[in-house]
Design a protein around this motif. Structure first.
Motif, PDB file in Angstrom:
ATOM      1  N   PRO A   1      13.567   4.880 -12.146  1.00 17.72           N
ATOM      2  CA  PRO A   1      14.593   4.042 -11.518  1.00 17.72           C
ATOM      3  C   PRO A   1      14.549   2.571 -11.966  1.00 17.72           C
ATOM      4  N   ALA A   2      13.366   2.070 -12.340  1.00 19.37           N
ATOM      5  CA  ALA A   2      13.305   0.678 -12.820  1.00 19.37           C
ATOM      6  C   ALA A   2      14.087   0.548 -14.135  1.00 19.37           C
ATOM      7  N   TYR A   3      14.034   1.583 -14.958  1.00 18.89           N
ATOM      8  CA  TYR A   3      14.807   1.594 -16.203  1.00 18.89           C
ATOM      9  C   TYR A   3      16.301   1.643 -15.892  1.00 18.89           C
ATOM     10  N   LEU A   4      16.642   2.407 -14.856  1.00 19.06           N
ATOM     11  CA  LEU A   4      18.056   2.494 -14.465  1.00 19.06           C
ATOM     12  C   LEU A   4      18.597   1.156 -13.978  1.00 19.06           C
ATOM     13  N   LEU A   5      17.726   0.358 -13.374  1.00 19.03           N
ATOM     14  CA  LEU A   5      18.174  -0.970 -12.924  1.00 19.03           C
ATOM     15  C   LEU A   5      18.541  -1.826 -14.136  1.00 19.03           C
ATOM     16  N   ARG A   6      17.830  -1.594 -15.234  1.00 20.66           N
ATOM     17  CA  ARG A   6      18.124  -2.360 -16.463  1.00 20.66           C
ATOM     18  C   ARG A   6      19.237  -1.704 -17.273  1.00 20.66           C
ATOM     19  N   SER A   7      19.362  -0.395 -17.162  1.00 23.14           N
ATOM     20  CA  SER A   7      20.366   0.346 -17.954  1.00 23.14           C
ATOM     21  C   SER A   7      21.192   1.238 -17.031  1.00 23.14           C
ATOM     22  N   PRO A   8      22.066   0.637 -16.217  1.00 23.53           N
ATOM     23  CA  PRO A   8      22.784   1.433 -15.214  1.00 23.53           C
ATOM     24  C   PRO A   8      23.650   2.538 -15.810  1.00 23.53           C
ATOM     25  N   ARG A   9      24.004   2.403 -17.092  1.00 23.46           N
ATOM     26  CA  ARG A   9      24.845   3.459 -17.682  1.00 23.46           C
ATOM     27  C   ARG A   9      24.117   4.790 -17.802  1.00 23.46           C
ATOM     28  N   LYS A  10      22.815   4.755 -17.659  1.00 23.16           N
ATOM     29  CA  LYS A  10      22.033   6.002 -17.734  1.00 23.16           C
ATOM     30  C   LYS A  10      22.068   6.788 -16.418  1.00 23.16           C
ATOM     31  N   LYS A  11      22.705   6.196 -15.401  1.00 21.84           N
ATOM     32  CA  LYS A  11      22.678   6.850 -14.088  1.00 21.84           C
ATOM     33  C   LYS A  11      23.336   8.231 -14.104  1.00 21.84           C
ATOM     34  N   ARG A  12      24.382   8.344 -14.896  1.00 22.38           N
ATOM     35  CA  ARG A  12      25.060   9.635 -14.946  1.00 22.38           C
ATOM     36  C   ARG A  12      24.118  10.715 -15.498  1.00 22.38           C
ATOM     37  N   LYS A  13      23.345  10.342 -16.509  1.00 25.49           N
ATOM     38  CA  LYS A  13      22.377  11.298 -17.065  1.00 25.49           C
ATOM     39  C   LYS A  13      21.346  11.688 -16.017  1.00 25.49           C
ATOM     40  N   VAL A  14      20.940  10.678 -15.249  1.00 26.24           N
ATOM     41  CA  VAL A  14      19.936  10.947 -14.219  1.00 26.24           C
ATOM     42  C   VAL A  14      20.493  11.891 -13.161  1.00 26.24           C
ATOM     43  N   TRP A  15      21.728  11.683 -12.799  1.00 25.74           N
ATOM     44  CA  TRP A  15      22.328  12.590 -11.812  1.00 25.74           C
ATOM     45  C   TRP A  15      22.351  14.012 -12.370  1.00 25.74           C
ATOM     46  N   GLY A  16      22.602  14.143 -13.660  1.00 25.67           N
ATOM     47  CA  GLY A  16      22.523  15.470 -14.305  1.00 25.67           C
ATOM     48  C   GLY A  16      21.115  16.048 -14.174  1.00 25.67           C
TER      49      GLY A  16
ATOM     50  N   GLY B   1       0.806  -1.222   0.000  1.00 26.25           N
ATOM     51  CA  GLY B   1       0.000   0.000   0.000  1.00 26.25           C
ATOM     52  C   GLY B   1       0.836   1.267   0.000  1.00 26.25           C
ATOM     53  N   GLU B   2       2.109   1.129  -0.350  1.00 19.78           N
ATOM     54  CA  GLU B   2       3.014   2.285  -0.329  1.00 19.78           C
ATOM     55  C   GLU B   2       3.783   2.348  -1.652  1.00 19.78           C
ATOM     56  N   PRO B   3       3.969   3.561  -2.207  1.00 24.44           N
ATOM     57  CA  PRO B   3       4.689   3.638  -3.479  1.00 24.44           C
ATOM     58  C   PRO B   3       6.185   3.379  -3.325  1.00 24.44           C
ATOM     59  N   PHE B   4       6.761   2.851  -4.372  1.00 19.74           N
ATOM     60  CA  PHE B   4       8.225   2.669  -4.468  1.00 19.74           C
ATOM     61  C   PHE B   4       8.841   1.977  -3.249  1.00 19.74           C
ATOM     62  N   VAL B   5       8.372   0.778  -2.976  1.00 15.04           N
ATOM     63  CA  VAL B   5       8.976   0.005  -1.879  1.00 15.04           C
ATOM     64  C   VAL B   5       9.811  -1.168  -2.399  1.00 15.04           C
ATOM     65  N   GLY B   6       9.785  -1.408  -3.708  1.00 19.22           N
ATOM     66  CA  GLY B   6      10.562  -2.518  -4.268  1.00 19.22           C
ATOM     67  C   GLY B   6      11.979  -2.078  -4.623  1.00 19.22           C
ATOM     68  N   ARG B   7      12.605  -2.815  -5.526  1.00 18.06           N
ATOM     69  CA  ARG B   7      14.011  -2.526  -5.898  1.00 18.06           C
ATOM     70  C   ARG B   7      14.164  -1.126  -6.501  1.00 18.06           C
ATOM     71  N   ALA B   8      13.213  -0.767  -7.349  1.00 14.49           N
ATOM     72  CA  ALA B   8      13.272   0.579  -7.945  1.00 14.49           C
ATOM     73  C   ALA B   8      13.163   1.634  -6.842  1.00 14.49           C
ATOM     74  N   GLY B   9      12.374   1.320  -5.836  1.00 10.48           N
ATOM     75  CA  GLY B   9      12.206   2.250  -4.712  1.00 10.48           C
ATOM     76  C   GLY B   9      13.500   2.427  -3.921  1.00 10.48           C
ATOM     77  N   GLN B  10      14.249   1.331  -3.769  1.00 11.20           N
ATOM     78  CA  GLN B  10      15.541   1.420  -3.054  1.00 11.20           C
ATOM     79  C   GLN B  10      16.487   2.357  -3.802  1.00 11.20           C
ATOM     80  N   LEU B  11      16.488   2.185  -5.120  1.00 13.04           N
ATOM     81  CA  LEU B  11      17.358   3.044  -5.931  1.00 13.04           C
ATOM     82  C   LEU B  11      16.881   4.497  -5.862  1.00 13.04           C
ATOM     83  N   LEU B  12      15.579   4.671  -5.911  1.00 10.42           N
ATOM     84  CA  LEU B  12      15.026   6.026  -5.808  1.00 10.42           C
ATOM     85  C   LEU B  12      15.437   6.663  -4.475  1.00 10.42           C
ATOM     86  N   ASN B  13      15.381   5.896  -3.401  1.00 15.24           N
ATOM     87  CA  ASN B  13      15.781   6.441  -2.094  1.00 15.24           C
ATOM     88  C   ASN B  13      17.214   6.953  -2.140  1.00 15.24           C
ATOM     89  N   SER B  14      18.106   6.178  -2.775  1.00 16.14           N
ATOM     90  CA  SER B  14      19.506   6.614  -2.871  1.00 16.14           C
ATOM     91  C   SER B  14      19.632   7.867  -3.733  1.00 16.14           C
TER      92      SER B  14
END
Ligand code: URA
Length: 236
Positions: A208-223, A102-115
């Motif tokens: 973030p779920a896309y980032l889990l599949r394509s970690p190379r996009k993380k730098r763009k996301v940080w931008g 009953g809470e958003p973003f509690v799975g793996r994508a949510g962990q990444l989002l928290n970071s």
């Protein structure tokens, strides 16, 4: 935020180099929270009316049967976090874990989002987070137009009540439906939009779920996240 801690969170999201920024004044940790179910801590409420309206809305969402998703959901996922936050984060729709908890973003994508949020100096209890859809689409398929249309009024009302200063839209589905635009997400990134009929800025980044599949996009996301922080700073 402590530099070492920030480096730790950046490492977690795969970014090892960053530009120093001033992350002060991003919010107040003592603001009231809304929890996933219906447990706004009434004693902490600064504004009873405001929060009562949110509780009423949460009740309305709980019993919503305006699209077929009510038949397959375990429960609705209203949104969670700080009901007076300047930051409103918007994802796509609950997944299987969110449907159960009953809470958003509690799975793996949510962990990444928290970071990602922590790297911005924003602990999860400092922001409000919700989805375009309040119910899980079966097998995590993309939301259908009639489902998004049926749910739109709830998100609109959440935004009216919470009155954030900035929206961060996660992923194509969130960005396109929020802005009612048909532009590919790669082209939306790096631009700032306004939520329709408002002055509320919207910054778009990858999900973030896309980032889990394509970690190379993380730098763009940080931008993108730095762009959002800059935008926020200009507003305050
Ligand atoms: N993905 C989303 O878009 N939202 C959630 O709540 C979980 C995963």
């Amino acid at each position: 935020m402590d530099k070492e801690l920030q480096q730790k969170y950046l490492n977690e999201i795969g970014i090892v180099v960053w530009q120093e920024r001033n992350f002060e004044n991003l919010g107040n940790l003592d603001r009231p929270q809304i929890s996933p179910k219906d447990s706004i801590n009434r004693k902490e409420l600064l504004n009873k009316n405001h929060n009562q309206h949110l509780l009423d809305l949460q009740e309305q969402v709980k019993t919503c049967k305006e699209c077929a998703l009510h038949q397959s959901r375990t429960q609705t996922v209203f949104g969670a976090g700080n009901t007076q936050s300047d930051w409103f984060i918007i994802g796509e729709a609950p997944g299987s874990e969110e449907d159960v908890k009953g809470e958003p973003f509690v799975g793996r994508a949510g962990q990444l989002l928290n970071s990602m949020l922590l790297a911005m100096g924003l602990p999860r209890n400092e922001i409000f987070i919700a989805n375009i859809l309040k119910c899980r689409p079966p097998n995590n398929r993309d939301p259908k137009t009639d489902e998004v249309d049926a749910c739109r009024k709830y998100l609109k009302r959440q935004l009216e009540l919470i009155k954030p200063k900035i929206i961060l839209a996660l992923g194509r589905i969130a960005a396109q439906n929020l802005l009612k635009l048909d532009i590919p997400i790669g082209k939306m990134r790096g631009n700032s939009y306004l939520y329709p009929n408002s002055n509320l800025p919207v910054v778009v980044t990858y999900h973030p779920a896309y980032l889990l599949r394509s970690p190379r996009k993380k730098r763009k996301v940080w931008g993108d996240l730095k762009f959002a922080m800059q935008k926020y700073k200009e507003l305050t």
